[in-house]
Write an enzyme that holds these catalytic residues in place. Structure first.
Site, PDB file in Angstrom:
ATOM      1  N   MET A 296       8.892   5.165  -4.075  1.00 48.11           N
ATOM      2  CA  MET A 296       9.145   5.439  -5.484  1.00 48.11           C
ATOM      3  C   MET A 296       9.959   4.245  -5.986  1.00 48.11           C
ATOM      4  O   MET A 296      10.976   3.882  -5.389  1.00 48.11           O
ATOM      5  CB  MET A 296       9.929   6.750  -5.666  1.00 48.11           C
ATOM      6  N   ASP A 297       9.479   3.610  -7.041  1.00 46.33           N
ATOM      7  CA  ASP A 297      10.203   2.474  -7.612  1.00 46.33           C
ATOM      8  C   ASP A 297      11.223   2.978  -8.640  1.00 46.33           C
ATOM      9  O   ASP A 297      10.869   3.735  -9.559  1.00 46.33           O
ATOM     10  CB  ASP A 297       9.226   1.498  -8.286  1.00 46.33           C
TER      11      ASP A 297
ATOM     12  N   GLY B 222       1.732  -0.819   0.017  1.00 48.17           N
ATOM     13  CA  GLY B 222       0.525  -0.156   0.522  1.00 48.17           C
ATOM     14  C   GLY B 222      -0.119   0.693  -0.558  1.00 48.17           C
ATOM     15  O   GLY B 222      -1.316   0.554  -0.868  1.00 48.17           O
ATOM     16  N   ALA B 223       0.672   1.575  -1.153  1.00 48.93           N
ATOM     17  CA  ALA B 223       0.143   2.476  -2.195  1.00 48.93           C
ATOM     18  C   ALA B 223      -0.360   1.669  -3.387  1.00 48.93           C
ATOM     19  O   ALA B 223      -1.419   1.986  -3.963  1.00 48.93           O
ATOM     20  CB  ALA B 223       1.235   3.452  -2.631  1.00 48.93           C
ATOM     21  N   ASN B 224       0.360   0.631  -3.756  1.00 48.68           N
ATOM     22  CA  ASN B 224      -0.076  -0.193  -4.902  1.00 48.68           C
ATOM     23  C   ASN B 224      -1.448  -0.810  -4.638  1.00 48.68           C
ATOM     24  O   ASN B 224      -2.337  -0.790  -5.504  1.00 48.68           O
ATOM     25  CB  ASN B 224       0.913  -1.341  -5.161  1.00 48.68           C
TER      26      ASN B 224
ATOM     27  N   GLY C 186       0.854  -9.210  -7.266  1.00 45.79           N
ATOM     28  CA  GLY C 186       0.315  -9.605  -5.961  1.00 45.79           C
ATOM     29  C   GLY C 186      -0.484  -8.464  -5.340  1.00 45.79           C
ATOM     30  O   GLY C 186      -1.535  -8.678  -4.724  1.00 45.79           O
ATOM     31  N   ASP C 187       0.008  -7.250  -5.502  1.00 42.09           N
ATOM     32  CA  ASP C 187      -0.705  -6.085  -4.950  1.00 42.09           C
ATOM     33  C   ASP C 187      -2.050  -5.895  -5.649  1.00 42.09           C
ATOM     34  O   ASP C 187      -3.046  -5.557  -5.010  1.00 42.09           O
ATOM     35  CB  ASP C 187       0.151  -4.819  -5.101  1.00 42.09           C
TER      36      ASP C 187
ATOM     37  N   GLY D 163       5.424  -1.959 -15.009  1.00 37.83           N
ATOM     38  CA  GLY D 163       5.293  -1.143 -13.792  1.00 37.83           C
ATOM     39  C   GLY D 163       4.230  -1.698 -12.856  1.00 37.83           C
ATOM     40  O   GLY D 163       3.289  -2.366 -13.289  1.00 37.83           O
TER      41      GLY D 163
ATOM     42  N   GLU E 171       5.416  -3.779   5.030  1.00 38.14           N
ATOM     43  CA  GLU E 171       6.520  -2.864   4.686  1.00 38.14           C
ATOM     44  C   GLU E 171       6.572  -1.655   5.612  1.00 38.14           C
ATOM     45  O   GLU E 171       7.251  -0.678   5.317  1.00 38.14           O
ATOM     46  CB  GLU E 171       6.389  -2.404   3.226  1.00 38.14           C
TER      47      GLU E 171
HETATM   48  O1  RIB Z   1       4.950  -5.416  -4.579  1.00 36.79           O
HETATM   49  C1  RIB Z   1       5.693  -4.579  -5.413  1.00 36.79           C
HETATM   50  C2  RIB Z   1       6.234  -3.433  -4.623  1.00 36.79           C
HETATM   51  O2  RIB Z   1       7.165  -3.914  -3.694  1.00 36.79           O
HETATM   52  C3  RIB Z   1       6.976  -2.404  -5.435  1.00 36.79           C
HETATM   53  O3  RIB Z   1       6.141  -1.403  -5.954  1.00 36.79           O
HETATM   54  C4  RIB Z   1       8.031  -1.896  -4.484  1.00 36.79           C
HETATM   55  O4  RIB Z   1       7.852  -0.566  -4.088  1.00 36.79           O
HETATM   56  C5  RIB Z   1       7.993  -2.851  -3.299  1.00 36.79           C
HETATM   57  O5  RIB Z   1       7.412  -2.280  -2.216  1.00 36.79           O
END
Ligand code: RIB
Length: 293
Positions: A14-15, A43-45, A236-237, A272, A141
């Site tokens: 959670m950010d 990962g989720a991103n 990047g994600d 976000g 991560e």
């Molecule tokens: O790459 C961005 C992500 O890095 C964020 O969403 C944060 O959770 C960190 O993992």
């Protein structure tokens, strides 16, 4: 229409995002402008980016048994991501990232929490699930031993491996050799040696300066699109998720980088990490009207 199967093994956070006019100096307290909780984790991103861009995405990860964990799991489900292998652990809270956004830039502290419970033993049990996929998308991560195990299984079954080496750390040579694609940013790039075998796998992102890679022995560069930047978190994600989709559909590396570059440009125009990620149609439309610089 062919829907590539992508498996992401990685973090779910959670950010906790604070916006302020400047970054606080060491020992300083400053007043912020805004605060939001937004789903994140590399990962989720990357899973969300790939799902929005047309892949059939499955995610293996861990969250805590707290409210953040429940919220994130149901959010991922709404993003059409298979979450039956997202484990809920009792021992640690859901991972968080404390993010400060200021002047279109950010600084991030990640507290892994439950992400550290994703062990190689858990991954070992998912061998069949991994083997069914076209591509495995990894970041750093979660524990490195888990990343290694996932890569070993993917390699055994001929599943392509895209490793986004972030947050950067020293990576075992064996992992670098197993990866088919390595996607550091310009800072992370300095951690890699100059071995020819590694050079050919590198796809390096340079933020507002675009992306560089080698294809058929030629070094190529694609410039960034000129867009109005709101927030670079998750750019990047988005690039990695898009690259994974395009490559697993059989596109050339250049086509995949063009697609990823455009997706990342769209993502920075919104606030976000996940909230700004585009859908396939958005990228296709954008590429018809905007050329990389
Ligand atoms: O790459 C961005 C992500 O890095 C964020 O969403 C944060 O959770 C960190 O993992």
């Amino acid at each position: 229409m062919f829907k590539p199967k992508i498996i992401v093994i990685g973090s779910i956070n959670m950010d906790l995002v604070t916006t302020s006019t400047s970054f606080p100096m060491q020992g300083e307290t400053i007043k912020g402008i805004d605060f939001k909780t937004i789903p994140g984790g590399k990962g989720a991103n990357q899973a969300v980016a790939a799902a929005r861009l047309g892949a059939d995405v499955r995610l293996i990860g861990c969250v805590g048994s707290d409210d953040f964990g429940k919220e994130l799991k149901s959010h991922l489900l709404k993003e059409n991501i298979q979450v039956e292998h997202v484990n809920v652990v009792q021992k640690y809270p859901t991972g968080i990232a404390s993010i400060t956004v200021s002047n279109h830039d950010n600084s991030i502290i990640v507290v892994p929490g439950a992400n550290d419970c994703l062990t190689p033993e858990i991954i070992n049990e998912k061998e069949e699930f991994i083997a069914e996929c076209d591509l495995l998308l990894l970041q750093l991560e979660i524990p490195l031993s888990t990343v290694m195990k996932a890569a070993e299984i993917a390699k055994k079954h001929g599943v392509k491996i895209l490793l986004n080496p972030a947050p950067v750390q020293l990576i075992p040579q064996a992992l670098l050799e197993m990866a088919d694609y390595l996607t550091p940013n310009e800072h992370e790039r300095t951690y890699f040696n100059d071995d020819k075998s590694i050079q050919d796998k590198l796809i390096v992102t340079y933020g507002s300066k675009g992306v560089r890679f080698n294809e058929n022995g030629n070094e190529k560069q694609i410039g960034a699109h000129k867009v109005k930047v709101v927030d670079t978190t998750g750019a990047g994600d988005t690039f990695n998720g898009a690259l994974a989709v395009s490559l697993s559909k059989g596109d050339t590396l250049e086509q995949a980088c063009l697609f990823g570059n455009a997706a990342a440009a769209l993502s920075v125009m919104k606030f976000g990490a996940q909230s700004g990620m585009p859908f396939k149609e958005d990228v296709e439309k954008f590429l018809k009207t905007s050329a990389p610089g």
